[in-house]
Design an enzyme around this catalytic site. Structure first.
Site, mmCIF file in Angstrom:
data_model
loop_
_atom_site.group_PDB
_atom_site.id
_atom_site.type_symbol
_atom_site.label_atom_id
_atom_site.label_comp_id
_atom_site.label_asym_id
_atom_site.label_seq_id
_atom_site.Cartn_x
_atom_site.Cartn_y
_atom_site.Cartn_z
ATOM 1 C CG ASP A 94 1.193 -16.564 11.798
ATOM 2 O OD1 ASP A 94 0.621 -15.851 10.914
ATOM 3 O OD2 ASP A 94 1.094 -17.651 11.911
ATOM 4 C CG HIS A 96 -4.684 7.352 1.188
ATOM 5 N ND1 HIS A 96 -5.817 6.649 1.677
ATOM 6 C CD2 HIS A 96 -3.888 7.387 2.310
ATOM 7 C CE1 HIS A 96 -5.663 5.773 2.654
ATOM 8 N NE2 HIS A 96 -4.358 6.483 3.111
ATOM 9 C CE LYS A 100 -6.616 -1.720 5.255
ATOM 10 N NZ LYS A 100 -5.988 -0.555 4.617
ATOM 11 C CD GLU A 110 -3.124 1.014 2.117
ATOM 12 O OE1 GLU A 110 -3.745 1.951 2.529
ATOM 13 O OE2 GLU A 110 -3.481 -0.296 2.812
#
Length: 421
Positions: free
Chosen positions: A273, A370, A257, A77
């Protein structure tokens, strides 16, 4: 019709040919898989075809427990690493992130079913705890030799006929999944011999015995924006935004998130992990009965203070850490931190990520940053060459239409102009 039987047994080159023929892949796609072959990758997973690369960049000077760390972040991202660096910059103007690990134990669960006498089980575990712990440690003696190993047994009564016998294991510098599973299965065997019906024995990734506290205090002056919003105003808005995450699970999921954008990038880069960490954090976000944000922010005097408690079961040895060269390189870049230090680094990255995201949300909005970074991805997507990307990105950022159609149009104009000259 393609014969996929025993595909995993076939040589890698043969698997590639079968896949290419069956899926009608192009010559270029076949070559891409060949170019991305890796001997280690071929040993790690079944039906191996090729390595899927994810970009790795650096989070610079992350202030944690009196040190500044250079932190590799692996993510696809565009805005993640830029935001983390922005958050770290603001945090460096205060005293940095301070962390405290409450414990570092992993839980192995032996699930017992069809119990006829729960009190008898509880008495048996209490009386035989030392013997059962010895059985667990005998199953993996090297862990105990390093000062770790099985430390305690507990029981969770799940219903009148179902219980979990928990083996709590100090895994030292390892994440320890295989160790815990081995120990849990050894204890399960003993319980079966006592007549108990064991359904399964498996670790829990919900690291409630591996909680880490973290706190960061930032002078409100560090939060002021170029658009003229004062640091005090921004701090108060961040605190309000944080409060919303206690009220709205929908908002909290999106915030978490964003936190995981940073956390998962460091977890992946460090060879740990990501799925286990992700699952544990989301479970912990709901541990009080309602899903809420993992980080809380309050204004205290002239500082914005962020606090969090997170389960963080990670390691610096074992698994892919010792065999994947890029993972070993990333640990070296970080200064070869201990498991405790790495847990702090990971959580501090989440704090930096959250700080930058909330500051953007309550000031210019999240899309400004963004879309500026998205322009570069769009330029590459529409076919801009390396010497065209910078100019195309500049032109895209000057428009109000950062999309593929506009990128193609501007790229064609650039090329037409160069052709005329």
């Amino acid at each position: 019709m393609t014969n996929w039987h025993s595909f995993y047994k076939r040589p890698w080159s043969e698997r590639l040919t079968i896949l290419t023929d069956n899926q009608n892949l192009t010559i270029d796609e076949h070559q891409l898989m060949q170019d991305q072959y890796d001997d280690i990758g071929a040993q790690q997973v079944e039906n191996y075809i090729y390595n899927f690369g994810v970009p790795t960049g650096l989070l610079l000077q992350l202030p944690v427990d009196g040190q500044e760390f250079i932190v590799p972040m692996t993510t696809e991202e565009p805005s993640v690493i830029a935001a983390a660096n922005n958050g770290a910059r603001m945090m460096r103007q205060g005293s940095g992130v301070k962390t405290k690990r409450r414990a570092h134990l992993m839980r192995g669960q032996i699930m017992l079913v069809n119990l006829s006498d729960m009190a008898k089980l509880q008495q048996f575990i209490q009386n035989q705890e030392l013997e059962l712990l010895q059985i667990a440690n005998d199953a993996h003696p090297s862990m105990a030799a390093r000062g770790g190993g099985a430390k305690k047994l507990t029981i969770d009564v799940l219903d009148e006929k179902t219980a979990a016998v928990n083996v709590l294991v100090d895994t030292k510098e390892a994440m320890g999944a295989n160790t815990v599973n081995t120990m849990a299965e050894a204890v399960a065997t003993q319980l079966r011999q006592q007549g108990y019906q064991v359904l399964m024995a498996i670790l829990s990734n919900y690291g409630t015995e591996a909680l880490v506290e973290a706190e960061v205090a930032i002078p409100v002056t560090a939060l002021a924006t170029k658009q003229g919003l004062s640091g005090q105003t921004i701090a108060e808005k961040i605190a309000l935004a944080s409060h919303l995450e206690e009220l709205s699970p929908h908002r909290a999921v999106t915030s978490n998130k964003g936190i995981l954008n940073g956390i998962e990038a460091v977890v992946l880069a460090s060879g740990n992990d990501t799925r286990a960490v992700n699952a544990a954090l989301h479970a912990y976000a709901a541990h009080i009965g309602q899903y809420s944000g993992l980080i809380s922010w309050q204004v205290e005097h002239d500082q914005l203070v962020g606090r969090t408690v997170m389960p963080m079961s990670i390691g610096v040895v074992g698994g892919s850490i010792g065999i994947v060269p890029a993972v070993k390189l990333n640990h070296h870049i970080m200064g070869n931190p201990s498991a405790e230090q790495l847990a702090g680094i990971i959580i501090a990255t989440g704090l930096a990520q959250n700080l930058a995201a909330l500051r953007a949300l309550v000031s210019t909005g999240i899309q400004a940053g963004h879309m500026a970074l998205q322009a570069k991805s769009l330029a590459i997507q529409v076919g801009a060459m390396s010497d065209e990307v910078e100019q195309l990105v500049t032109q895209l950022n000057q428009t109000n239409q950062i999309n593929a159609a506009m990128a193609r149009q501007l790229l064609q104009k650039m090329r037409d102009s160069h052709a005329e000259n």
